[in-house]
Design a protein around this motif. Sequence first.
Motif, mmCIF file in Angstrom:
data_model
loop_
_atom_site.group_PDB
_atom_site.id
_atom_site.type_symbol
_atom_site.label_atom_id
_atom_site.label_comp_id
_atom_site.label_asym_id
_atom_site.label_seq_id
_atom_site.Cartn_x
_atom_site.Cartn_y
_atom_site.Cartn_z
ATOM 1 N N GLU A 1 0.831 -1.209 0.000
ATOM 2 C CA GLU A 1 0.000 0.000 0.000
ATOM 3 C C GLU A 1 0.870 1.265 0.000
ATOM 4 O OE1 GLU A 1 -2.443 2.354 3.434
ATOM 5 O OE2 GLU A 1 -2.768 0.178 3.319
ATOM 6 N N LEU A 2 1.892 1.270 0.837
ATOM 7 C CA LEU A 2 2.758 2.438 0.947
ATOM 8 C C LEU A 2 3.599 2.633 -0.309
ATOM 9 C CD1 LEU A 2 3.887 1.831 4.619
ATOM 10 C CD2 LEU A 2 2.415 3.704 3.839
ATOM 11 N N ILE A 3 4.139 1.537 -0.856
ATOM 12 C CA ILE A 3 4.974 1.634 -2.059
ATOM 13 C C ILE A 3 4.160 2.132 -3.245
ATOM 14 C CG2 ILE A 3 6.334 0.298 -3.719
ATOM 15 C CD1 ILE A 3 7.148 -1.498 -1.304
ATOM 16 N N ARG A 4 2.918 1.720 -3.328
ATOM 17 C CA ARG A 4 2.057 2.150 -4.436
ATOM 18 C C ARG A 4 1.708 3.637 -4.368
ATOM 19 N NH1 ARG A 4 -1.275 -2.970 -3.488
ATOM 20 N NH2 ARG A 4 -0.717 -4.392 -5.192
ATOM 21 N N ASP A 5 1.784 4.226 -3.188
ATOM 22 C CA ASP A 5 1.409 5.633 -2.995
ATOM 23 C C ASP A 5 2.436 6.527 -3.696
ATOM 24 O OD1 ASP A 5 0.897 8.219 -2.137
ATOM 25 O OD2 ASP A 5 0.477 7.632 -0.074
ATOM 26 N N PRO A 6 2.059 7.236 -4.747
ATOM 27 C CA PRO A 6 3.035 8.032 -5.507
ATOM 28 C C PRO A 6 3.607 9.211 -4.722
ATOM 29 C CG PRO A 6 0.803 8.492 -6.261
ATOM 30 C CD PRO A 6 0.704 7.346 -5.298
#
Length: 204
Positions: free
Chosen positions: A121-126
């Motif tokens: 979830e965090l990695i996907r957050d641009p």
Amino acid sequence: MTETDDAARHAAKMARIKAARDRMMEGKTDRKGLVIVHDGKGKGKSSSGFGMILRCIAHGMPCAVVQFIKGAWDTGERRILTEHFGDLCQFHAMGEGFTWETQDRARDIAMAEAGWEKARELIRDPEIRMVLLDEINIALRYDYLDVDEVVRFLLEEKPEMTHVVLTGRNAKPELIELADLVTEMTMVKHPFRDGIKAQKGVEF
């Protein structure tokens, strides 16, 4: 030879080095989010990762930490990040202790999977520029997580400019192959061998 001659020779040498460096840098780019692995038996894997998190904070770059395995610890890095930099750095402690402390493989797997879900979830957050996955290599080592799934995600879903740092000893070969930067911390001496336990400010 005079002092003036020495200075001139030094200046000429440095000019040649600078010209060579400038040529080398012409083809380089900083437009890439890196996958970084800190491995090895020596101390400093997590410390280095948290150092990079602090650099992000200093540059005003949003970042995040997901702490696997040792998430139940009351660590100095957790205190400073949550108490002083919570606006820039999310901190998620997802573990309950080392495997010999929990003695519950099913629970360890569940906690690792929850940590990995939060990490994705965090990695996907641009908006987030760096994500530290502290001690994830331990979870991968014990097969609490599927290394092929982690590698696939980092290859296919990590945003182009997001840095991801993975720490912990015994990193899987697949992860080392994928990474842009791999550092192995080598242990030369450790106080534990002399009967000295982990101490505040040094280990946590």
